[in-house]
Design an enzyme around this catalytic site. Sequence first.
Site, PDB file in Angstrom:
ATOM      1  N   GLU A  19      -3.591  -9.437   3.546  1.00  0.00           N
ATOM      2  CA  GLU A  19      -4.495  -9.078   4.895  1.00  0.00           C
ATOM      3  C   GLU A  19      -5.677 -10.369   5.103  1.00  0.00           C
ATOM      4  O   GLU A  19      -6.023 -10.539   6.132  1.00  0.00           O
ATOM      5  CB  GLU A  19      -5.102  -7.835   4.768  1.00  0.00           C
ATOM      6  CG  GLU A  19      -4.142  -6.735   4.979  1.00  0.00           C
ATOM      7  CD  GLU A  19      -3.357  -6.514   3.593  1.00  0.00           C
ATOM      8  OE1 GLU A  19      -3.191  -7.125   2.671  1.00  0.00           O
ATOM      9  OE2 GLU A  19      -2.722  -5.107   3.601  1.00  0.00           O
ATOM     10  N   GLU A  58       0.928  -1.284   0.039  1.00  0.00           N
ATOM     11  CA  GLU A  58      -0.108  -0.097   0.200  1.00  0.00           C
ATOM     12  C   GLU A  58       0.779   0.973   0.200  1.00  0.00           C
ATOM     13  O   GLU A  58       0.620   2.326  -0.599  1.00  0.00           O
ATOM     14  CB  GLU A  58      -0.911   0.024   1.281  1.00  0.00           C
ATOM     15  CG  GLU A  58      -1.993  -1.010   1.034  1.00  0.00           C
ATOM     16  CD  GLU A  58      -3.084  -1.174   2.030  1.00  0.00           C
ATOM     17  OE1 GLU A  58      -2.447  -1.437   3.334  1.00  0.00           O
ATOM     18  OE2 GLU A  58      -3.997  -0.997   2.039  1.00  0.00           O
TER      19      GLU A  58
HETATM   20  N1  3HC Z   1       4.464  -7.582  11.710  1.00  0.00           N
HETATM   21  C1  3HC Z   1       5.157  -7.921  12.775  1.00  0.00           C
HETATM   22  N2  3HC Z   1       6.055  -8.975  12.700  1.00  0.00           N
HETATM   23  C2  3HC Z   1       6.119  -9.624  11.776  1.00  0.00           C
HETATM   24  C3  3HC Z   1       5.583  -9.411  10.461  1.00  0.00           C
HETATM   25  C4  3HC Z   1       4.421  -8.188  10.790  1.00  0.00           C
HETATM   26  N3  3HC Z   1       3.908  -7.882   9.624  1.00  0.00           N
HETATM   27  N4  3HC Z   1       5.863 -10.261   9.565  1.00  0.00           N
HETATM   28  C5  3HC Z   1       6.605 -10.998   9.823  1.00  0.00           C
HETATM   29  N5  3HC Z   1       6.927 -10.889  11.296  1.00  0.00           N
HETATM   30  C6  3HC Z   1       7.971 -11.490  12.099  1.00  0.00           C
HETATM   31  C7  3HC Z   1       7.665 -12.710  12.373  1.00  0.00           C
HETATM   32  O1  3HC Z   1       6.915 -13.123  13.360  1.00  0.00           O
HETATM   33  C8  3HC Z   1       9.070 -13.386  12.802  1.00  0.00           C
HETATM   34  O2  3HC Z   1       9.416 -13.005  14.012  1.00  0.00           O
HETATM   35  P1  3HC Z   1      10.167 -14.036  14.971  1.00  0.00           P
HETATM   36  O3  3HC Z   1      11.632 -14.049  14.503  1.00  0.00           O
HETATM   37  O4  3HC Z   1      10.055 -13.424  16.377  1.00  0.00           O
HETATM   38  O5  3HC Z   1       9.442 -15.411  15.102  1.00  0.00           O
HETATM   39  C9  3HC Z   1       9.680 -12.456  11.755  1.00  0.00           C
HETATM   40  O6  3HC Z   1       9.363 -11.199  11.393  1.00  0.00           O
HETATM   41  C10 3HC Z   1      10.173 -12.912  10.606  1.00  0.00           C
HETATM   42  O7  3HC Z   1       9.096 -13.748   9.725  1.00  0.00           O
HETATM   43  P2  3HC Z   1       9.061 -15.149   9.152  1.00  0.00           P
HETATM   44  O8  3HC Z   1       9.507 -15.905  10.105  1.00  0.00           O
HETATM   45  O9  3HC Z   1       7.855 -15.322   8.699  1.00  0.00           O
HETATM   46  O10 3HC Z   1      10.327 -14.707   8.118  1.00  0.00           O
HETATM   47  P3  3HC Z   1      10.231 -15.500   6.579  1.00  0.00           P
HETATM   48  O11 3HC Z   1      11.200 -14.973   5.717  1.00  0.00           O
HETATM   49  O12 3HC Z   1       9.827 -16.794   6.601  1.00  0.00           O
HETATM   50  O13 3HC Z   1       8.783 -14.799   5.892  1.00  0.00           O
HETATM   51  C11 3HC Z   1       7.512 -12.775   5.271  1.00  0.00           C
HETATM   52  C12 3HC Z   1       8.923 -13.138   5.756  1.00  0.00           C
HETATM   53  C13 3HC Z   1       7.066 -13.209   3.902  1.00  0.00           C
HETATM   54  C14 3HC Z   1       7.499 -11.364   5.335  1.00  0.00           C
HETATM   55  C15 3HC Z   1       6.565 -13.384   6.312  1.00  0.00           C
HETATM   56  O14 3HC Z   1       6.856 -12.924   7.739  1.00  0.00           O
HETATM   57  C16 3HC Z   1       5.030 -12.740   6.259  1.00  0.00           C
HETATM   58  O15 3HC Z   1       4.158 -13.452   5.494  1.00  0.00           O
HETATM   59  N6  3HC Z   1       4.585 -11.849   7.131  1.00  0.00           N
HETATM   60  C17 3HC Z   1       3.422 -11.238   7.131  1.00  0.00           C
HETATM   61  C18 3HC Z   1       2.905 -10.475   5.900  1.00  0.00           C
HETATM   62  C19 3HC Z   1       1.578  -9.855   6.212  1.00  0.00           C
HETATM   63  O16 3HC Z   1       0.653 -10.608   6.109  1.00  0.00           O
HETATM   64  N7  3HC Z   1       1.377  -8.490   5.711  1.00  0.00           N
HETATM   65  C20 3HC Z   1       0.237  -7.634   5.896  1.00  0.00           C
HETATM   66  C21 3HC Z   1       0.044  -7.267   7.569  1.00  0.00           C
HETATM   67  S1  3HC Z   1      -1.450  -6.687   7.723  1.00  0.00           S
HETATM   68  C22 3HC Z   1      -1.424  -5.001   6.967  1.00  0.00           C
HETATM   69  O17 3HC Z   1      -0.622  -4.765   6.405  1.00  0.00           O
HETATM   70  C23 3HC Z   1      -2.647  -4.258   7.146  1.00  0.00           C
HETATM   71  C24 3HC Z   1      -2.555  -3.113   6.380  1.00  0.00           C
HETATM   72  O18 3HC Z   1      -3.491  -3.261   5.101  1.00  0.00           O
HETATM   73  C25 3HC Z   1      -3.014  -1.685   6.996  1.00  0.00           C
END
Ligand code: 3HC
Length: 696
Positions: free
Chosen positions: A125, A105
């Site tokens: 999301e 975004e």
């Molecule tokens: N917020 C906070 N922490 C997050 C995060 C996030 N969005 N995404 C990942 N983390 C944290 C994980 O919990 C993990 O923490 P830890 O080491 O303490 O366990 C660390 O970051 C590393 O994450 P992964 O182990 O998952 O690492 P990968 O390299 O395997 O994957 C990734 C990276 C593809 C970015 C994956 O973490 C992911 O899919 N994250 C979520 C992405 C997501 O869903 N984003 C949308 C959020 S909602 C949003 O944006 C709302 C908006 O529209 C207003």
Amino acid sequence: MPDPVSLEVVDGIAIVAIANPPVNALSQAVRAGLAGVFAAIEARDDVRAVVIYGSDRTFIAGADIREFGKPPLEPFLPDVINQIEACRLPVIASLHGTALGGGLEVAMGAHFRVADPAARFGLPEVTLGILPGAGGTQRLPRLAGAEVALDLITTGRQIGAEEALAIGLIDKIAAAGDPRTVGVAYAQDLVRQGAAPRRSSALPVQAVAPDVFEQARTRVAQKSRGQLAPLNCIKAVEGAMRLPFLEGLANERALFTELMGSDQRSALIHAFFAERQVAKVPDIKGVTARPIEKIGVIGGGTMGAGIAVAALLSGLKVTLIEREPEAVARAKANVTKTLEGSVKRGKLAQTKFDDIMATTFSASDDYSQLVDADLVIEAVFESMEVKKDVFTRLDAICKPGAVLATNTSYLDINEIAAMTSRPQDVIGLHFFSPAHVMRLLEIVVADKTAPEVTATGFELAKRLKKVAVRAGVCDGFIGNRILSHYRKAVDGAVLAGASPFDVDRALVDFGLAMGPFAVSDLAGLDIGWATRKRLAPTRDPREVYAAFSDRLCEAGHFGRKTGKGYYVYKEDGPCPNEDVLTHVADDRAAKGITPRAMSDDEIVDRYMAAMVNEAARVVEEGIALRPLDVDVTLLNGYGFPRWRGGPMQYADTVGLEKILADVARFAREDDFLWQPAPLLQRLVAEGKTFGDLNDA
Ligand code: 3HC
Ligand code: NAI
């Protein structure tokens, strides 16, 4: 804490770097930092263009999910993105790693987007029970059209750079390079061309066929049954079509806020963090895994062939051992057919397939082929005698330090390990069927298993892209032990008055992928029958034993594989097997039970109370490390609806008092099956939740 957003101006280009490890999530500090630097940039007269990039491994992976459920903190992301978009200078987002959710975004709020060839994009999301709440549902339809937006937003699927370019989400794929250099070079090009800001919000929305939204609703009703977020996603994109940008944004915000307050959002975010937390196992912290390159698989039936495929797809060398030449040929054919399927579905390149068949896969009936295997997984018949024989042979053949694993579903791994001179190297690696598809791997740690062997199991899981859960030894470990218990509870519901078909319908309505009786048909009724016969000598005389399933098995009906079980499998789909009702009626009559009507709610209450009660014992006995390990097991191996977060999260949501009261209610009918778990009683008495134990 260093400032997570920094500004540097070089040759008229303002370079905004976001450094909030590990994934540059948009925490309050990042939002405030962005708002601050953009205000500063607007005040300067030496800047011609702005570049935003993420430092280290990725652009921005989204909002900071850890802030969800807490009071929202200013500045809010939609406002920050509007501020970026309003910038009077061209703003370029330089994208690498993953630009997800709020991160994408932000990129769409920029005026131009340049990406690394390996970058990934998505609005995930919906998988967290929410919707893109910072303009994503309004800007994506303007950039890529409403149909593309509906697809990406309602599925959360990620796309690569080529597809992003084709749909108009990005402007350019750069040669691979660091995002700062790539972004600055693109910004200089744009300045040279005299490019002006090009705001996504100002783009016209292209009209779409009137039934596009109805079709999306139908798709969502089938694929995301019971879920609120996909429906709100559709409403938000619809808003982009009919409302001016700012009103569409307000509509999006209202729909987003509604989802933020939902139990489904809490459950899905619990699942997200739980799946990361399960890998944190205290007894292997800092322990180095043994290197694994070549594995052996013993038994090439349903599980062995699937395990071999999973390993081959992840690049491991595999030698599969069967009993005799014909079985070797059958196993080889099974593996080849599955891999060919992967080629057909585009999951495996033909050249990779050819390479696997020529060099990395072999099958034999000669155990001595395993002398140099780093890890061997046994998947022979579920018989202690056969398994003991296999482990005796492995002990004689395998090199010192080889990990010896069993895929047993229920058997005592300590007893299997005792057949070897190296019990420290023996572990359970319990895969789920089909093993190359199902994400769950239970890593069953026996009494003498060495920590580095456990660590090796977790490393292997990572390599196979599985979610691994640590389990202790007991009959059925975490998942199958709980399953045995809730199966008894649904059998009890049938004896009391529900039909197996009522049970399946009520539980599918609750959100399960399949009802328990349909699942039994799929797995093969003979499997449960064999287990019941094995346990018969030790069965407590107080147990109310439902015999109707045995009657089906005695008649040779084992479910799908024989065309008949609880259901009859015809070409036009399954239909209830009416004979089952006769077996049930006979069973009730033999036990003197007068059947009564049972509501769907009661069926669900019984199922969930039995699951949670047994799971509480599993946690208390240390078979599962924490409640969240149970949740991850049920979510990834047993079709439990993700949007309910797993049984323990569900229990916390409805209240542990209710679960305990249900156990007491059903105990009036069968006080042997329904004995309250001490942990459940204690938590209720102390006013605590399973979540409190996860956090401890
Ligand atoms: N917020 C906070 N922490 C997050 C995060 C996030 N969005 N995404 C990942 N983390 C944290 C994980 O919990 C993990 O923490 P830890 O080491 O303490 O366990 C660390 O970051 C590393 O994450 P992964 O182990 O998952 O690492 P990968 O390299 O395997 O994957 C990734 C990276 C593809 C970015 C994956 O973490 C992911 O899919 N994250 C979520 C992405 C997501 O869903 N984003 C949308 C959020 S909602 C949003 O944006 C709302 C908006 O529209 C207003
Ligand atoms: P299966 O009957 O399909 O395959 C077993 C294979 O082992 C047969 O091909 C047989 O020829 C071979 N075999 C038997 N003895 C052997 C020996 N001494 N040496 C080499 N090969 C030998 O059984 P399935 O379903 O694959 O189950 C295997 C194991 O996996 C069992 O312990 C089972 O409990 C477990 N399991 C099964 C699951 C399922 O859904 N089927 C799920 C998870 C675990």
